[in-house]
Design a protein around this motif. Structure first.
Motif, mmCIF file in Angstrom:
data_model
loop_
_atom_site.group_PDB
_atom_site.id
_atom_site.type_symbol
_atom_site.label_atom_id
_atom_site.label_comp_id
_atom_site.label_asym_id
_atom_site.label_seq_id
_atom_site.Cartn_x
_atom_site.Cartn_y
_atom_site.Cartn_z
ATOM 1 N N ALA C 15 0.822 -1.203 0.000
ATOM 2 C CA ALA C 15 0.000 0.000 0.000
ATOM 3 C C ALA C 15 0.857 1.254 0.000
ATOM 4 O O ALA C 15 0.358 2.328 -0.277
ATOM 5 C CB ALA C 15 -0.902 -0.006 1.217
ATOM 6 N N PRO C 123 -7.181 -1.619 7.357
ATOM 7 C CA PRO C 123 -6.901 -1.605 5.915
ATOM 8 C C PRO C 123 -8.134 -1.969 5.084
ATOM 9 O O PRO C 123 -8.863 -2.887 5.408
ATOM 10 C CB PRO C 123 -5.814 -2.672 5.741
ATOM 11 N N GLY C 228 -5.453 -2.207 1.282
ATOM 12 C CA GLY C 228 -4.299 -2.053 2.145
ATOM 13 C C GLY C 228 -4.190 -0.654 2.734
ATOM 14 O O GLY C 228 -3.533 -0.467 3.764
ATOM 15 N N ALA C 230 -5.503 2.645 4.785
ATOM 16 C CA ALA C 230 -6.345 2.694 5.977
ATOM 17 C C ALA C 230 -7.653 3.430 5.713
ATOM 18 O O ALA C 230 -7.680 4.453 5.030
ATOM 19 C CB ALA C 230 -5.590 3.400 7.103
#
Lengths: 147, 106, 238
Positions: C15, C123, C228, C230
């Protein structure tokens, strides 16, 4: 590349003018551009107003240019400064009318095309972004940007 | 009843400076905005905010149309004594709302 | 180059390569999102907490804290691809036998906000359900389709030109990690669908109606692309 033919050129480039373009370009791609949409000269002052309007021309959303009174100019496309020295009137017109003919991936909207568009909003259906006279006004203004 | 968020400590030491944060859900219609039919939307804003600490005004604000919707007001005061903090918002169209919180000062 | 990066991302790469539009905001606006006492979206969260009880969600689901992780796993598949707002409406209609709160209503946004908050920091991870494959493909196709009188696609701005400026505004990569969110421009709360409609109108294209399957497909594609990253709900954006 220098401009060819009579200035401002309004008629279809003759075969001789096209040949001259080829010679001056040193054998590079000869892009002829488009002839006038209306046969009438455009108004450069009106063209400037269209270019700086974020509702009509939309130009400054992507292009920066020699407009000191306009803040927040975009940087998604080349600056318009000097574009009148780099491109002929016909070439400018081609990019405005339908830049996709030169680059199918371009983000430059086609200002004078209505076919091949997807889900156009009702308020905008059936007409191009700019009318033919407005295109000529913008072209008449852009050719004045020499530096 | 507009939704309100008030953030302040429950307790404080005498003489301590505490920060109070308030947030109230309210439109702020400036009174200049044209509607789709061309008419101008009338003004609808909070015009005044005051905080009373045991009935004494310790903070007040006059709000004008430039203030954003859902106004956030944050201010500080000296914790002098235990008591009640009353927050009052008043505005157009007879809007008035008071919230109270207690503060324990040790 | 960007296409390759995107393909890698869809295959589950890290990410870290992607950036939330949070990073493009001024420090003041970032502070507004970070401080729960200053984040106007929290007003809708509080509304949502009250509705969680008064609208009867608690009767089956218990405390709203039990919704932890739920929002991060949408869009999902249930008879058809469905987004979180659609799931809430479906619950109200099919299980509570009541008229659901209309799409984009204050109540619907409030419930989505309080449920979304329970996933903040978790995530993004929409389910790897093979039944979602057609919608994922459709979502990607819609993302790459040029539309409107201006003839532009989402990808042309948000993949090819992210980080450059449309007039004065930086173009984000368009990861919808914080919806529903409070937009300063709206002076209110709105869903991803509202934002997508704004963009479509911006390129002079007819938006789809609220609740349209096209939006669920686009959201599914965008959430896979953001996998991935947040959850930020309730985010604040300019």
């Amino acid at each position: 590349m220098r401009r060819t033919g009579s200035a401002p050129s309004r008629r279809m480039p003759s075969a001789r003018a096209a040949l001259l373009v080829l010679l001056l370009a040193g054998g590079a791609r000869a892009e002829e551009g488009l002839p006038s949409l209306t046969g009438e000269p455009g108004d450069a002052a009106r063209g400037r107003a269209i270019v700086t309007s974020r509702q009509r021309g939309l130009c400054l959303l992507c292009h920066a240019g020699p407009f000191p009174e306009e803040r927040f100019q975009g940087d998604l496309a080349p600056s318009l400064a000097g574009v009148g020295a780099r491109l002929t009137e016909g070439q400018l017109r081609l990019r405005l009318v339908d830049g996709r003919r030169l680059n199918p991936e371009t983000i430059m909207p086609s200002y004078y095309r209505t076919e091949g568009l997807v889900r156009v909003g009702p308020a905008w259906q059936g007409r191009p972004i700019l009318a033919a006279g407005e295109i000529e006004d913008v072209v008449a203004f852009l050719v004045t940007l020499r530096d | 009843m507009a939704r309100v968020l008030i953030n302040l400590p429950r307790t404080a030491r005498r003489g301590e400076v505490i920060e109070i944060r308030t947030l109230i859900q309210h439109v702020m219609e400036t009174g200049y905005r044209p509607r789709a039919d061309g008419s101008v939307a009338p003004r609808d804003i909070i015009t005044h905010f005051a905080c009373l600490y045991n009935n004494e005004e310790v903070f007040a604000a006059e709000l004008a149309p430039a203030i954003a919707a859902n106004p956030f007001l944050s201010f500080s005061l000296v914790a002098a004594e235990s008591g009640i903090l009353a927050f009052t918002w008043t505005g157009d169209n007879g809007f008035e709302q008071t919230e109270t919180r207690s503060l324990t000062v040790t | 180059m960007r296409r390759l990066a995107l393909a890698l991302l869809l295959l589950g790469a890290t990410a870290e390569a992607r950036e939330s539009s949070f990073a493009l905001m001024s420090p003041e606006t970032q502070a507004m999102q970070r401080e729960d006492s200053a984040n106007p979206g929290m007003l809708w969260v509080e509304e949502g907490r009250a509705l969680w009880d008064s609208a009867g969600c608690a009767g089956c689901h218990g405390d709203v804290a039990g919704m932890r992780g739920v929002a991060a796993r949408y869009p999902a598949f249930d008879a058809a691809p469905i987004d979180l707002a659609g799931r809430i409406a479906q619950c109200q209609e099919a299980r509570q036998h009541r008229t659901p709160f209309p799409r984009e209503s204050e109540e619907a946004l409030a419930l989505a906000a309080v449920i979304g908050l329970q996933s903040r920091g978790i995530p993004v991870n929409p389910p790897d359900d093979p039944r979602l494959a057609p919608a994922l493909a459709r979502g990607e196709a819609l993302y790459r389709e040029r539309r409107g009188q201006l003839d532009l696609s989402c990808a042309q701005c948000h993949d090819a030109n992210a980080g450059r400026h449309l007039a004065g505004s930086p173009i984000p990569e368009a990861h919808p990690t914080g919806y529903p969110l409070y937009r300063l421009e709206w002076q209110g709360m709105g869903s991803l669908q509202r934002r997508l409609r704004n963009c479509m109108t911006g390129v002079r294209s007819e938006p789809y109606a609220y609740g349209a399957p096209e939006y669920v497909a686009i959201e599914l594609f965008l959430m896979r692309r953001a996998a991935g990253m947040a959850v930020e709900t309730p985010a604040v954006r300019p």
